[in-house]
Design a protein around this motif. Structure first.
Motif, PDB file in Angstrom:
ATOM      1  N   ALA A  73      97.042  35.224  64.368  1.00 35.31           N
ATOM      2  CA  ALA A  73      97.716  34.034  63.854  1.00 35.31           C
ATOM      3  C   ALA A  73      99.212  34.079  64.153  1.00 35.31           C
ATOM      4  O   ALA A  73      99.822  33.070  64.535  1.00 35.31           O
TER       5      ALA A  73
ATOM      6  N   ALA B 287      97.246  29.113  62.736  1.00 36.89           N
ATOM      7  CA  ALA B 287      97.078  28.717  61.337  1.00 36.89           C
ATOM      8  C   ALA B 287      98.342  28.110  60.743  1.00 36.89           C
ATOM      9  O   ALA B 287      98.445  27.959  59.525  1.00 36.89           O
TER      10      ALA B 287
ATOM     11  N   LEU C 268      98.528  25.401  57.944  1.00 39.69           N
ATOM     12  CA  LEU C 268      98.101  25.720  56.583  1.00 39.69           C
ATOM     13  C   LEU C 268      99.040  26.745  55.956  1.00 39.69           C
ATOM     14  O   LEU C 268      99.613  27.583  56.663  1.00 39.69           O
TER      15      LEU C 268
ATOM     16  N   TRP D 205      99.810  30.239  54.499  1.00 41.57           N
ATOM     17  CA  TRP D 205      99.115  31.460  54.889  1.00 41.57           C
ATOM     18  C   TRP D 205      98.078  31.890  53.866  1.00 41.57           C
ATOM     19  O   TRP D 205      96.980  32.334  54.230  1.00 41.57           O
TER      20      TRP D 205
ATOM     21  N   ALA E  86      94.967  29.932  54.507  1.00 43.08           N
ATOM     22  CA  ALA E  86      94.303  30.366  55.733  1.00 43.08           C
ATOM     23  C   ALA E  86      93.578  31.694  55.516  1.00 43.08           C
ATOM     24  O   ALA E  86      92.432  31.876  55.952  1.00 43.08           O
TER      25      ALA E  86
ATOM     26  N   TYR F  26      90.419  31.294  53.553  1.00 42.07           N
ATOM     27  CA  TYR F  26      89.330  30.759  54.391  1.00 42.07           C
ATOM     28  C   TYR F  26      88.714  31.876  55.228  1.00 42.07           C
ATOM     29  O   TYR F  26      87.482  31.947  55.374  1.00 42.07           O
TER      30      TYR F  26
ATOM     31  N   LEU G   1      90.722  26.668  61.502  1.00 49.05           N
ATOM     32  CA  LEU G   1      92.134  26.938  61.233  1.00 49.05           C
ATOM     33  C   LEU G   1      93.044  26.116  62.137  1.00 49.05           C
ATOM     34  O   LEU G   1      94.144  25.721  61.738  1.00 49.05           O
TER      35      LEU G   1
END
Length: 240
Positions: free
Chosen positions: A44, A50, A53, A55, A58, A61, A77
């Motif tokens: 990432a 990501a 979003l 962190w 993310a 998820y 993502l």
């Protein structure tokens, strides 16, 4: 592949009639210890996949979807941007390889002995993972497991990743089982359990050595939840 006949005297009650055991890798037979999350974070950071979003969201998820195909996770993502997801997946594979080189690949205690015991008892053993083949094979090589199992599968080998049934079904076809009722699926995530259920496996077992807790595994439909794979031989089910 010709399926060998199990030797009942060496198998636990729940494995009676089982011909193939499909085992997940990270969190089930291979120690995770946050390695997957570390690889996701490196990927990432290197690709910005990501960035749309927070962190924390993310990462949550990633934890929720442990066991699923990494390209599917990164596609979410990336907000559906498949090109970005592909770049991030490649970065993840690179990061995971780095972590393996740094000594991150270790077997869970007793996992190798369980696999050897299952095969000695005449069962076919398959390892499945959401990792790409290059990462899967790097882990097996690092552990010295290249010849330990009969079958090793990644989503690209089967079609779709978990929670779809493809990995389990492909393992069953390669093993030449007599019926899906003769297949046992063992994993540490809800995706593992859902995949086994969707495939019609005769036995689906969750383990608590990895990503998801007992409630998640029960909710996904596990026949039983055990502490780790070493409890597989002693597992008893009233319905079997």
């Amino acid at each position: 592949m010709t399926t060998l006949t199990p030797t009942p005297s060496t198998l636990g009650p729940a494995l009676t009639g089982i011909e193939l055991v499909v085992l997940d890798m990270a969190g089930t037979t291979v120690a995770d210890d946050g390695v997957v999350e570390q690889a996701f974070q490196r990927a990432a950071e290197r690709t910005g996949v990501a960035d749309r979003l927070p962190w924390a969201e993310a990462l949550e998820y990633v934890r929720h979807t442990m066991g699923q195909s990494k390209i599917d996770v990164f596609t979410h993502l990336a907000g559906g941007d498949t090109a970005a997801a592909e770049r991030a997946t490649a970065a993840f594979e690179d990061a995971y390889a780095e972590l393996i080189t740094e000594g991150a690949a270790t077997p869970l205690p007793g996992a190798e002995e369980v696999i050897r015991s299952l095969r000695t008892s005449g069962l076919v053993v398959a390892l499945t993972t959401g990792f790409a083949p290059v990462t899967r094979d790097a882990i097996l090589e690092a552990l010295g497991w290249a010849d330990l199992v009969d079958i090793a599968l990644s989503p690209v080998d089967a079609g779709r990743g978990r929670p779809a049934p493809d990995l389990v079904l492909t393992a069953a076809l390669r093993a030449g089982v007599s019926a899906m009722s003769a297949v046992a699926v063992v994993g540490d995530t809800a995706s593992d359990v859902l995949s086994g259920r969707a495939a019609g496996a005769g036995l689906v077992v969750g383990v608590l050595s990895g990503a998801h807790n007992r409630d998640r595994l029960d909710e996904a439909g596990a026949d039983a939840v055990i502490d780790d794979v070493t409890a597989l031989h002693s597992l008893t089910l009233a319905t079997r």
